[in-house]
Motif scaffolding. Structure first.
Motif, mmCIF file in Angstrom:
data_model
loop_
_atom_site.group_PDB
_atom_site.id
_atom_site.type_symbol
_atom_site.label_atom_id
_atom_site.label_comp_id
_atom_site.label_asym_id
_atom_site.label_seq_id
_atom_site.Cartn_x
_atom_site.Cartn_y
_atom_site.Cartn_z
ATOM 1 N N ALA A 255 -1.191 -14.975 -6.753
ATOM 2 C CA ALA A 255 -1.738 -14.290 -7.336
ATOM 3 C C ALA A 255 -2.420 -13.110 -7.130
ATOM 4 O O ALA A 255 -2.628 -13.135 -5.741
ATOM 5 C CB ALA A 255 -2.884 -15.074 -8.356
ATOM 6 N N ILE A 256 -2.991 -11.882 -7.808
ATOM 7 C CA ILE A 256 -3.311 -10.907 -7.333
ATOM 8 C C ILE A 256 -4.781 -11.205 -7.068
ATOM 9 O O ILE A 256 -5.520 -11.529 -8.154
ATOM 10 C CB ILE A 256 -3.164 -9.600 -8.221
ATOM 11 C CG1 ILE A 256 -1.636 -9.396 -8.549
ATOM 12 C CG2 ILE A 256 -4.080 -8.448 -7.963
ATOM 13 C CD1 ILE A 256 -1.331 -8.184 -9.475
ATOM 14 N N THR A 257 -5.370 -11.112 -5.927
ATOM 15 C CA THR A 257 -6.836 -11.120 -5.604
ATOM 16 C C THR A 257 -7.289 -9.698 -5.242
ATOM 17 O O THR A 257 -8.800 -9.990 -4.683
ATOM 18 C CB THR A 257 -6.962 -12.318 -4.457
ATOM 19 O OG1 THR A 257 -6.440 -12.097 -3.477
ATOM 20 C CG2 THR A 257 -6.197 -13.585 -4.972
ATOM 21 N N TYR A 258 -6.663 -8.841 -4.638
ATOM 22 C CA TYR A 258 -7.151 -7.682 -4.347
ATOM 23 C C TYR A 258 -6.207 -6.565 -4.807
ATOM 24 O O TYR A 258 -5.065 -6.382 -4.960
ATOM 25 C CB TYR A 258 -7.030 -7.759 -2.669
ATOM 26 C CG TYR A 258 -7.434 -6.310 -2.121
ATOM 27 C CD1 TYR A 258 -8.945 -6.401 -1.635
ATOM 28 C CD2 TYR A 258 -6.986 -5.303 -2.096
ATOM 29 C CE1 TYR A 258 -9.355 -5.390 -1.292
ATOM 30 C CE2 TYR A 258 -7.616 -4.072 -1.438
ATOM 31 C CZ TYR A 258 -8.941 -4.107 -1.082
ATOM 32 O OH TYR A 258 -9.469 -3.248 -0.415
ATOM 33 N N LEU A 259 -7.104 -5.310 -5.323
ATOM 34 C CA LEU A 259 -6.498 -4.290 -5.907
ATOM 35 C C LEU A 259 -7.745 -3.254 -5.813
ATOM 36 O O LEU A 259 -8.956 -3.335 -6.258
ATOM 37 C CB LEU A 259 -6.198 -4.377 -7.337
ATOM 38 C CG LEU A 259 -5.355 -3.184 -7.901
ATOM 39 C CD1 LEU A 259 -4.307 -2.849 -7.326
ATOM 40 C CD2 LEU A 259 -5.221 -3.377 -9.438
ATOM 41 N N SER A 260 -7.322 -2.172 -4.959
ATOM 42 C CA SER A 260 -8.323 -0.965 -4.727
ATOM 43 C C SER A 260 -7.532 0.266 -4.613
ATOM 44 O O SER A 260 -6.263 0.428 -4.477
ATOM 45 C CB SER A 260 -9.217 -1.341 -3.584
ATOM 46 O OG SER A 260 -8.423 -1.198 -2.219
ATOM 47 N N ASP B 130 0.954 -1.061 -0.047
ATOM 48 C CA ASP B 130 0.157 0.126 -0.037
ATOM 49 C C ASP B 130 0.915 1.135 0.090
ATOM 50 O O ASP B 130 1.674 1.296 0.959
ATOM 51 C CB ASP B 130 -1.018 0.110 1.134
ATOM 52 C CG ASP B 130 -1.996 0.946 1.113
ATOM 53 O OD1 ASP B 130 -1.867 2.101 0.531
ATOM 54 O OD2 ASP B 130 -3.376 0.786 1.531
ATOM 55 N N ASN B 131 0.556 2.005 -0.990
ATOM 56 C CA ASN B 131 1.644 3.356 -1.019
ATOM 57 C C ASN B 131 0.686 4.565 -0.942
ATOM 58 O O ASN B 131 1.464 5.712 -1.181
ATOM 59 C CB ASN B 131 2.349 3.583 -2.506
ATOM 60 C CG ASN B 131 1.096 3.398 -3.613
ATOM 61 O OD1 ASN B 131 0.262 3.520 -3.496
ATOM 62 N ND2 ASN B 131 1.711 3.590 -4.806
ATOM 63 N N GLY B 132 -0.406 4.448 -0.215
ATOM 64 C CA GLY B 132 -1.231 5.611 -0.061
ATOM 65 C C GLY B 132 -1.966 5.858 -0.965
ATOM 66 O O GLY B 132 -2.891 6.821 -0.901
ATOM 67 N N VAL B 133 -1.902 5.213 -2.414
ATOM 68 C CA VAL B 133 -2.697 5.762 -3.545
ATOM 69 C C VAL B 133 -3.532 4.409 -3.918
ATOM 70 O O VAL B 133 -4.665 4.503 -3.975
ATOM 71 C CB VAL B 133 -1.942 6.216 -4.480
ATOM 72 C CG1 VAL B 133 -2.559 6.519 -5.865
ATOM 73 C CG2 VAL B 133 -1.114 7.160 -4.188
ATOM 74 N N ILE B 134 -2.943 3.288 -4.141
ATOM 75 C CA ILE B 134 -3.551 2.001 -4.204
ATOM 76 C C ILE B 134 -2.962 1.159 -3.200
ATOM 77 O O ILE B 134 -2.030 1.164 -2.349
ATOM 78 C CB ILE B 134 -3.339 1.782 -5.738
ATOM 79 C CG1 ILE B 134 -1.917 1.457 -6.103
ATOM 80 C CG2 ILE B 134 -4.047 2.411 -6.681
ATOM 81 C CD1 ILE B 134 -1.462 0.592 -7.198
ATOM 82 N N ARG B 135 -3.942 0.091 -3.240
ATOM 83 C CA ARG B 135 -3.517 -1.333 -2.011
ATOM 84 C C ARG B 135 -3.799 -2.632 -3.113
ATOM 85 O O ARG B 135 -4.662 -2.832 -3.792
ATOM 86 C CB ARG B 135 -4.727 -1.165 -1.147
ATOM 87 C CG ARG B 135 -4.163 -2.384 -0.145
ATOM 88 C CD ARG B 135 -5.382 -2.165 1.127
ATOM 89 N NE ARG B 135 -5.097 -3.183 2.070
ATOM 90 C CZ ARG B 135 -4.149 -3.230 3.096
ATOM 91 N NH1 ARG B 135 -3.126 -2.405 3.265
ATOM 92 N NH2 ARG B 135 -4.328 -4.231 4.005
ATOM 93 N N LEU B 136 -2.634 -3.130 -3.078
ATOM 94 C CA LEU B 136 -2.384 -4.500 -3.798
ATOM 95 C C LEU B 136 -2.396 -5.605 -2.745
ATOM 96 O O LEU B 136 -1.680 -5.302 -2.016
ATOM 97 C CB LEU B 136 -1.174 -4.455 -4.573
ATOM 98 C CG LEU B 136 -0.924 -5.750 -5.356
ATOM 99 C CD1 LEU B 136 -1.559 -5.934 -6.560
ATOM 100 C CD2 LEU B 136 0.657 -5.842 -5.787
ATOM 101 N N GLY B 137 -3.113 -6.829 -3.139
ATOM 102 C CA GLY B 137 -3.031 -7.847 -2.157
ATOM 103 C C GLY B 137 -2.842 -9.055 -3.036
ATOM 104 O O GLY B 137 -3.584 -9.279 -4.018
ATOM 105 N N VAL B 138 -1.776 -9.786 -2.635
ATOM 106 C CA VAL B 138 -1.729 -11.243 -3.399
ATOM 107 C C VAL B 138 -2.065 -12.337 -2.222
ATOM 108 O O VAL B 138 -1.796 -12.112 -0.895
ATOM 109 C CB VAL B 138 -0.351 -11.392 -3.796
ATOM 110 C CG1 VAL B 138 0.078 -10.352 -4.761
ATOM 111 C CG2 VAL B 138 0.824 -11.642 -2.578
ATOM 112 N N ASP B 139 -2.614 -13.395 -2.636
ATOM 113 C CA ASP B 139 -3.066 -14.771 -1.685
ATOM 114 C C ASP B 139 -1.873 -15.646 -1.941
ATOM 115 O O ASP B 139 -1.782 -16.407 -2.966
ATOM 116 C CB ASP B 139 -4.274 -15.095 -2.391
ATOM 117 C CG ASP B 139 -5.272 -16.079 -1.200
ATOM 118 O OD1 ASP B 139 -4.285 -16.524 -0.434
ATOM 119 O OD2 ASP B 139 -6.224 -16.239 -1.294
#
Length: 551
Positions: free
Chosen positions: A153-158, A138-147
């Motif tokens: 794999a990427i399962t979360y992006l907001s 999380d860089n304060g602009v977007i949040r990336l989550g891998v499981d």
């Protein structure tokens, strides 16, 4: 009461009237979610409460109608942690519903066991028995989550300021993940046959898991707060719990609203056959239902701010998805407010995608989904070490396009130098000597009508009047031919071609083919084809160091 309860569990929960729905690559749906909430029990009972004898009397081909009940996620222990939507098909003629309250079983909070796995009603439900193990950037602009329980794999992006996840995870074939294709078709191994509906897929290891709900095995993982690295052994999508003969690796970093991704395949198949090139997924990207508008640029004046195109399914087009030439090398799935997720892969113009299900609604565990895959055609050798990179851009359409404009090189004629790889070239009725590529393509011309196909690209004929080929050949024939496609054309024709003569003495020569002499060499060009001879023969070959253009 026992009859109604039995029918509820076995017909409604297990089937969920699932045949109108499809999952990844149009897999039949049918998902179960249990809860102990009193309201949930009441509504489940309400959905179940149709007059059974009346339903039985209705003909199976009735059009019917649909009833939807949506549940928001709960923060209470033991309750539903993820939002879900149930859809019930009610046949025509049913005018009276009768309510029965059915006790819900809290299976979702119980540990996995052989007995509980045996109760999994669908492959989607089995996939959800693997609890998420998330790692975030999380860089304060977007949040990336891998499981980490799904191959990394990427399962979360907001956006960082919201919890509005863009990524769909309905089954193991969604998410944002690596996926490669090769032969044979169908593909079977160790006595296991592919799921019947996936026989056409062939060899297809994917990062998350398989069509039966099994998850891939993670081998390595690091997260230093700035970069996530994952490495896994993928599973073959069509087969049940069969590991791929390869490893997948991903590196993810964040830069403002952008995810930079690097992906690597290391293959070590025992089958050393060189199978024909197939369209790949670099990567496979699936969004949730609200992001259903697939936007891109397909015109002949890229990087000039021209009108965007919305990709929609055309009447008569085979399969669930559409294929197009993205002349600016990007596409995006956006909602009604033009906000969503874009993907850009430099110098890739071949794209595949679309939307399946009811547009405009649905979350990560629901069936409706948007899909994009940059899909160049490539040969995947038994021992190949292959990498690609892509960028994900979170934002509105103008911001997504501006990012690409700020970072992309403008369209110029291609320069193919076969120093370490095939540069995206593939073959029809020929094969080469395999991987690794060391300074040249060594192509065997032992069949009739041998063809070498270049990758899909985009350039103007006026900027590329002469094609320069550095090659050596050993053939009986000497009449070679260059073909080309203009933007919007499908398939090569004699009209768009020009012949030249090979010197077939086994030595390297430089050939300058003046394509501008042909009246058909004009406008935007998207692909080349090189036929070294019309008819091949035993022991015949061509070696090619480079294919480049001069203005």
């Amino acid at each position: 009461m026992r009859l109604i309860t039995f029918l509820w569990h076995n017909l409604i929960l297990k089937r969920r009237c699932g045949w109108p729905f499809r999952s990844r690559k149009m897999e039949p749906s049918g998902r179960v979610a249990y809860s102990t909430m009193p309201l949930r029990s009441f509504l489940l009972g309400l959905i179940c409460s149709m007059a059974l004898l009346t339903v039985a009397a209705v003909t199976a081909n009735s059009a019917g109608r649909y009833l939807e009940v949506s549940y928001p996620p709960s923060t209470q222990p033991g309750d539903l942690q993820l939002g879900v939507t149930y859809t019930l098909w009610i046949p025509d003629g049913v005018v009276k519903l009768r309510s029965v309250v059915v006790n819900s079983v809290g299976l979702k909070s119980q540990p996995s066991s052989p007995a509980s796995n045996a109760m999994a009603d669908t492959d989607q439900e089995r996939a959800r028995r693997h609890p998420a193990k998330m790692s975030y950037l999380d860089n304060g602009v977007i949040r990336l989550g891998v499981d980490l329980n799904r191959g990394g794999a990427i399962t979360y992006l907001s956006r960082s300021s919201t919890e509005q996840n863009l990524v769909n995870s309905y089954d193991c074939g969604r998410q944002i993940q690596m996926s490669y294709y090769s032969g044979p078709v169908p593909f079977a191994i160790a006595g296991k046959q592919p799921k019947p509906e996936w026989r056409f897929i062939g060899w297809n290891p994917i990062q998350v898991g398989d069509a039966f709900g099994n998850a891939s095995k993670l081998l390595d993982y690091t997260n230093d707060g700035k970069q996530v690295h994952v490495k896994c052994i993928p599973l073959h999508w069509p087969l049940e719990n069969v590991p791929g003969e390869c490893t997948y690796e991903c590196w993810f970093t964040l830069d403002g609203p952008v995810v930079h991704a690097r992906c690597r395949l290391v293959n070590h198949r025992p089958d050393q056959t060189q199978y024909p090139a197939r369209h790949q997924e670099y990567p496979a990207l699936y969004t949730n239902g609200p992001w259903y508008r697939l936007m891109t640029y397909t015109g002949d004046r890229p990087f000039t701010g021209g009108e965007l195109s919305r990709i929609e399914k055309r009447i008569g087009e085979p399969g669930p998805w559409s294929h197009w030439t993205a002349t600016e090398s990007w596409a995006a799935l956006v909602n009604d407010d033009n906000f969503g997720l874009g993907i850009w892969i430099p110098q890739c113009q071949s794209f595949n995608g679309g939307f399946a299900g009811k547009p405009g609604k649905g979350g990560p565990n629901d069936d409706p989904t948007g899909y994009i895959a940059p899909s160049p055609k490539e040969i995947i050798d038994w021992n190949i070490d292959h990498e690609y990179r892509y960028d994900l851009i979170v934002g509105d359409l103008p911001a997504i396009r501006k990012y690409v404009y700020d970072h992309a090189a403008r369209a110029t004629p291609p320069s193919y130098r076969f120093e370490k790889d095939r540069q995206g070239w593939s073959y029809v009725n020929v094969a080469d000597t395999g991987w690794p590529i060391r300074g040249e393509l060594n192509v065997l011309l032992e069949q009739d009508n041998p063809q070498l196909h270049g990758p899909v690209g985009f350039w103007q004929a006026a900027d590329a009047s002469t094609l320069v080929i550095q090659s050596a050949s050993h053939t009986r024939g000497s009449e070679a031919r260059i073909f080309w496609n203009n933007l919007g054309e499908k398939g090569f024709s004699e009209k768009n071609s020009l012949g030249f003569t090979l010197t077939s003495d086994g030595e390297y020569h430089t050939y300058r083919v003046k394509l501008a002499k042909s009246p058909a060499w004009k406008g935007p060009i998207t692909q080349l084809r090189f036929d070294p001879v019309g008819v091949g023969g035993k022991g015949e070959w061509v070696r090619i160091k480079s294919i480049v253009f001069e203005k």
